[in-house]
Design a protein around this motif. Structure first.
Motif, PDB file in Angstrom:
ATOM      1  N   LEU A   1      57.237  55.358  58.014  1.00  0.00           N
ATOM      2  CA  LEU A   1      58.437  54.331  58.342  1.00  0.00           C
ATOM      3  C   LEU A   1      58.077  52.949  58.583  1.00  0.00           C
ATOM      4  O   LEU A   1      56.783  52.662  58.337  1.00  0.00           O
ATOM      5  N   LEU A   2      59.004  52.354  59.221  1.00  0.00           N
ATOM      6  CA  LEU A   2      58.683  50.932  59.378  1.00  0.00           C
ATOM      7  C   LEU A   2      57.807  50.759  60.629  1.00  0.00           C
ATOM      8  O   LEU A   2      57.838  51.591  61.538  1.00  0.00           O
ATOM      9  N   GLY A   3      57.414  49.424  60.750  1.00  0.00           N
ATOM     10  CA  GLY A   3      56.723  49.296  62.111  1.00  0.00           C
ATOM     11  C   GLY A   3      55.350  50.114  62.320  1.00  0.00           C
ATOM     12  O   GLY A   3      54.957  50.417  63.574  1.00  0.00           O
ATOM     13  N   GLY A   4      54.940  50.674  61.217  1.00  0.00           N
ATOM     14  CA  GLY A   4      53.876  51.535  61.272  1.00  0.00           C
ATOM     15  C   GLY A   4      53.998  53.191  61.696  1.00  0.00           C
ATOM     16  O   GLY A   4      52.961  53.811  62.277  1.00  0.00           O
ATOM     17  N   LEU A   5      55.512  53.347  61.875  1.00  0.00           N
ATOM     18  CA  LEU A   5      55.410  54.660  62.393  1.00  0.00           C
ATOM     19  C   LEU A   5      55.293  55.700  61.341  1.00  0.00           C
ATOM     20  O   LEU A   5      55.602  55.421  60.164  1.00  0.00           O
ATOM     21  N   VAL A   6      54.921  57.005  61.652  1.00  0.00           N
ATOM     22  CA  VAL A   6      54.791  57.808  60.532  1.00  0.00           C
ATOM     23  C   VAL A   6      55.189  59.279  61.005  1.00  0.00           C
ATOM     24  O   VAL A   6      54.838  59.909  61.795  1.00  0.00           O
TER      25      VAL A   6
END
Length: 394
Positions: free
Chosen positions: A299-304
């Protein structure tokens, strides 16, 4: 005695020398010796060819451009022309998207006109529209990110901050086959035995890029399910509500932070009841606030959200989220930050090739970040290795 044979020895020697001279200076003598001063030039190597080989065709790149995603379309076109020339490619061909057609028809036209690579220049919606038109073909997709999310590019570790780098990858990168997800909105009972939606006489084709159903006006007797393709994720419930509630002006100003603002507003979205069936297994029921179906997990912002999801693993990853209140979201966020597959009991993770979901009421549905409808029944399946994408060599 020697004096008697001397004349014959001399005569024999003269004869031998004469024969040697005749061999050197006769008709078979080398040109350099027998025709001194009138030397014949060796024919050019092209003289021995039956004909010159045909010139190799010049490769052309097509660029499907979303003009709303660039500040100066003319400058972008000039830069792309310069890069193509530097790489030995021909004049690029440009096709602009419209409100009525976000890129699907333009991509099909470019492929039919022989483009060696069809590039999407825009946001995730433009990428999805262009990719949908190229599914099942050998024409590679080049990604020139110009949107807020650029999620497919991020999941493929492609450059998102430089047009020149992205264009070079599109022209000189390697081809990679990836999976594509397909979402059908409506009852699976309306699908044929081969899994495709049924068609009633007079129905038009569903456009996979725009998702329009294509059924004729006034035909309510046998509505044909809408079909959409997705590259990253689709979902029903809270995640779609977040997309739906994101302020476009704020997104243009602060980028993906606008999704965070909308997400905070929807953290306490009401639960709904859902019934699931995966790959023909027995049905099961859950209470949920969001159901997210992913082809890849970043996802955005380094979120997985889905650490094990891969774009070429021939499966879909499913997350069923049912946290309660603000506190309930803490383990969900921690799981996304730490990229752990196992998490809180209110976050169920499953894997399948096809999933059917039926909810107790109509809820917003999103595809790669675009809210496309409200529905109470969806079916998602994977189309294995159905799209070619041009990626970097590393």
């Amino acid at each position: 005695m020697l004096s008697e044979w001397l004349p014959w020895i001399v005569v024999g020697g003269v004869v031998v020398l004469g024969l040697i001279a005749l061999a050197l200076l006769g008709p078979g003598a080398p040109t350099s010796l027998s025709h001194k001063g009138s030397r014949r030039r060796r024919p050019h190597r092209n003289h021995f060819r039956q004909g010159d080989p045909p010139d190799l065709p010049v490769r052309h790149a097509a660029v499907v451009l979303n003009p709303t995603k660039v500040a100066d379309a003319g400058l972008v076109r000039s830069e792309i022309r310069r890069i193509c020339t530097a790489q030995g490619w021909g004049e690029p061909r440009f096709y602009e998207t419209t409100i009525a057609d976000p890129g699907g028809a333009q991509a099909r036209q470019a492929a039919e006109e022989g483009a060696a690579v069809v590039c999407s220049l825009g946001g995730d919606g433009t990428v999805r529209a262009v990719a949908s038109a190229l599914v099942g073909t050998e024409t590679p997709l080049g990604i020139l990110p110009a949107g807020t999310g650029n999620l497919l590019a991020r999941n493929l570790d492609m450059p998102v901050g430089s047009l020149e780098t992205a264009m070079r990858v599109a022209l000189t990168g390697r081809n990679r086959r990836i999976d594509v997800g397909e979402l059908v909105i409506g009852s699976p009972d309306d699908r044929q035995g081969d899994g495709t939606p049924t068609r009633t006489p007079g129905d038009g084709d569903t456009d996979p890029a725009t998702g329009s159903a294509g059924a004729p006006a006034g035909d309510h007797a046998h509505p044909r399910p809408e079909r959409h393709r997705f590259l990253v994720m689709t979902g029903i419930g809270m995640d779609a509500a977040i997309m739906q509630g994101t302020n476009e002006n704020l997104k243009a100003t602060v980028g993906w932070g606008a999704y965070v603002v909308s997400g905070i507003k929807h953290l306490v979205s009401p639960e709904f009841r859902a019934t699931f069936r995966m790959d023909g297994d027995p049905e099961f029921k859950r209470r949920a606030r969001a159901i997210i179906i992913g082809n890849c997990g970043r996802l955005l912002g380094g979120l997985v959200l889905m650490p094990d999801a891969r774009v070429d693993d021939q499966r879909l990853d499913v997350v069923i989220a049912s946290p309660k209140g603000f506190v309930g979201w803490a383990p969900v966020i921690a799981r996304a930050l730490t990229r752990r597959r196992k998490g809180h009991p209110t976050l169920d993770h499953k894997v399948c090739g096809e999933i059917h979901v039926r909810t107790d009421r109509s809820l917003p549905v999103q595809v790669d970040g675009d809210v496309i409808a409200e529905a109470s029944e969806i079916t998602a399946s994977v189309l294995p290795a159905s799209l070619t994408v041009r990626v970097a060599h590393y």
